[in-house]
Design an enzyme around this catalytic site. Structure first.
Site, mmCIF file in Angstrom:
data_model
loop_
_atom_site.group_PDB
_atom_site.id
_atom_site.type_symbol
_atom_site.label_atom_id
_atom_site.label_comp_id
_atom_site.label_asym_id
_atom_site.label_seq_id
_atom_site.Cartn_x
_atom_site.Cartn_y
_atom_site.Cartn_z
ATOM 1 N N ASP A 1 1.043 -1.083 0.027
ATOM 2 C CA ASP A 1 -0.034 0.115 0.015
ATOM 3 C C ASP A 1 0.952 1.195 0.091
ATOM 4 O OD1 ASP A 1 0.851 -0.665 2.606
ATOM 5 O OD2 ASP A 1 -0.532 0.294 3.536
ATOM 6 N N GLU A 2 0.161 2.356 -0.290
ATOM 7 C CA GLU A 2 0.645 3.588 -0.375
ATOM 8 C C GLU A 2 2.312 4.090 -0.595
ATOM 9 O OE1 GLU A 2 -2.034 5.677 3.006
ATOM 10 O OE2 GLU A 2 -0.944 3.861 3.917
HETATM 11 C C1 ACM Z 1 -3.680 1.259 4.542
HETATM 12 O O1 ACM Z 1 -4.870 1.734 5.187
HETATM 13 N N1 ACM Z 1 -2.660 1.754 4.075
HETATM 14 C C2 ACM Z 1 -3.914 -0.047 4.068
#
Ligand code: ACM
Length: 497
Positions: A308-309
């Site tokens: 993620d991110e």
């Molecule tokens: C997330 O909340 N970055 C998975």
């Protein structure tokens, strides 16, 4: 004395409840608890709940031939009970006996959680209580809607020791959850011992949000958690977040950075700034070492790779990285789980993608991936993120996904989140709990209770969501949480006793 009405009490709501006629069943010092084979372990766990509060010995006895006509509490695993599936159970209570039947030990365990909720809440006390232990006559047949009913605990932003995790396992098991996803690494900390990479814990383990002492699980701690969870039919899924959310690793090993320089420990709460150097072979050797050790100590089928991110890579760099990591996960005999961003890579059928960001545009990609055999777990942040504030007045938590009241956590349909998802591709739901603002297990419990049981019900129960009925059943849990010492939040709108 009135017995507990299953329809007004049990969370998650059972599939079918038929109130029985006649007198209740009463547990006494003479009650026989019988079980054989796979049922015995479940019976022992149930007896362990009952013994301290009732003060009765309640030895688990082997089931005798023809025992179905005998009295007592009878736990049976019946391979022929195919209609109950992998996790369902049938509970029949009359004045003479409690008969609990399932096709699997897991189903039987869920039946005992229902039975627990049909006994007076003081049955969950660790101190002797004096009262009749009655269960009203009833017949319940109950099977779950989804096979994945998860809770995620972030032990990276703040560390929670193994004893806290066992406590959380006890709490989620009561609501028939069967996955514990541990977020074991992030920018602020690395929380699992990896023998081949000792600096991960010696350096990466010592930081936390706000500059606290951090900490980490030894391999023995992790084994204890995994075994405790397994006895309660909960699969532990370890997450090592990558390529972003990796500052703790980048601080521990200089060669994971493109410039070859170790990063400083990070104690803030920004996201997106860190990344493993995806163009370096040393990074893949590192991942192979870490996942090799993690796979060896994880009996469950999954490794969660995060994903993620990350904001510092091109789309191609990102997809190539995830595809390579996927091969490493497969090499160690595990199936990949990733946050929703991983759907940008070509994932093998059977891989699991965890939807979270309702402000992203991944729904169409997720739908297409599901047609190709990718499975979906749903954690929409504006419903399931237990770290969001309940409301403006609540001191703990974040608010980037909005305020998540108990009613919001409850009032959604997992079947409608990804329009057009392939039939059977939604494995279930998971409630993540990120710990930027949480420093104690009491903080964790205040965020999770009462919202976690709401998410558990969205994963287990097929019936439509009726908030008025649910809030009454939720309020009925409070006396049990009081005796268990769960530091729940008396959120507005529930109507607490
Ligand atoms: C997330 O909340 N970055 C998975």
């Amino acid at each position: 004395m009135a017995t507990i009405d299953a329809a007004r009490t049990v969370v998650p709501a059972p599939t079918r409840i038929t109130p029985g006629e006649g007198a209740p069943f009463t547990i006494t010092a003479d009650t026989a608890l019988t079980a054989t084979g796979d049922a015995s372990g479940v019976a022992e766990l149930f007896a362990a709940v009952l013994r301290p509060s009732t003060g009765f010995d309640l030895h688990v006895l082997p089931t005798a031939p023809g025992a179905a006509d005998a009295g007592g509490i009878q736990l049976t695993v019946d391979n022929a009970a195919v209609a109950l599936g992998d996790e369902g159970y049938e509970l029949t209570v009359s004045a003479e006996r409690v008969s609990l039947r399932a096709r699997t030990a897991a189903g039987l365990f869920y039946g005992t959680q229902t039975l627990r909720q049909l006994l007076p809440p003081t049955v969950d006390s660790s101190l002797p209580q004096h009262r009749p232990w009655q269960v009203g006559a009833t017949h319940i047949v109950d099977t779950p809607r989804y096979p994945w009913r998860g809770a995620m605990l972030d032990v990276a932003r703040h560390f929670f020791p193994a004893a806290d995790v066992l406590r959380y396992i006890d709490a989620i098991a009561l609501y028939k959850m069967n996955v514990l996803h541990l977020h074991l690494s992030d920018d602020q900390g690395w929380r699992i011992a990896i023998d081949s990479r000792p600096r991960l814990t010696a350096i990466g383990g010592l930081s936390a949000v706000g500059g606290g002492p951090g900490g980490y699980f030894t391999k023995q701690d992790y084994k204890t958690i995994v075994e405790y969870a397994a006895a309660r039919f909960i699969t532990v899924i370890p997450e090592i977040d990558m390529p972003g959310h990796t500052n703790a690793a980048l601080a521990s090993y200089a060669d994971l950075n493109c410039d070859g320089k170790a990063r400083e420990p990070y104690t803030g709460i920004a996201v997106g700034f860190s990344s493993l150097c995806v163009d370096k072979e040393a990074v893949y050797t590192f991942i192979d070492d870490v996942f090799g050790e993690l796979a060896a100590m994880t009996p469950g089928p999954y490794l969660h790779v995060g994903g993620d991110e990350v904001q510092t890579l091109t789309s191609t760099q990102y997809a190539d990285f995830i595809e390579r990591v996927q091969l490493i996960v497969a090499k160690h005999g595990k199936t990949l789980v990733g946050w929703e961003e991983t759907v940008k890579a070509k994932l093998a059928p059977g891989s699991v993608v965890q939807y979270w960001n309702t402000k992203s545009n991944y729904a169409a990609l997720l739908k297409d991936a599901s047609a190709g055999g990718v499975k979906l777990v749903l954690s929409p942040a504006d419903r399931t993120y237990l770290d969001m504030k309940y409301d403006d007045d609540f001191a703990l938590g974040l608010e980037w996904a909005g305020r998540v009241s108990v009613e919001r956590a409850y009032g959604w349909d997992p079947g409608a989140v990804i329009p057009g998802a392939a039939a059977g591709s939604v494995l279930g739901v998971e409630a993540p709990l990120w710990s930027e603002t949480l420093t104690t297990i009491a903080d964790v419990e205040a965020m999770a209770f009462p919202r976690l049981p709401a998410i558990a019900e969205t994963g287990w129960s097929t019936a439509g969501r009726d908030w008025e009925l649910f809030r009454a059943r939720l309020a009925a849990q409070a006396p049990r949480w009081d005796v268990m010492g769960i530091a729940y939040h008396r959120a507005p709108g529930v109507g607490w006793p």
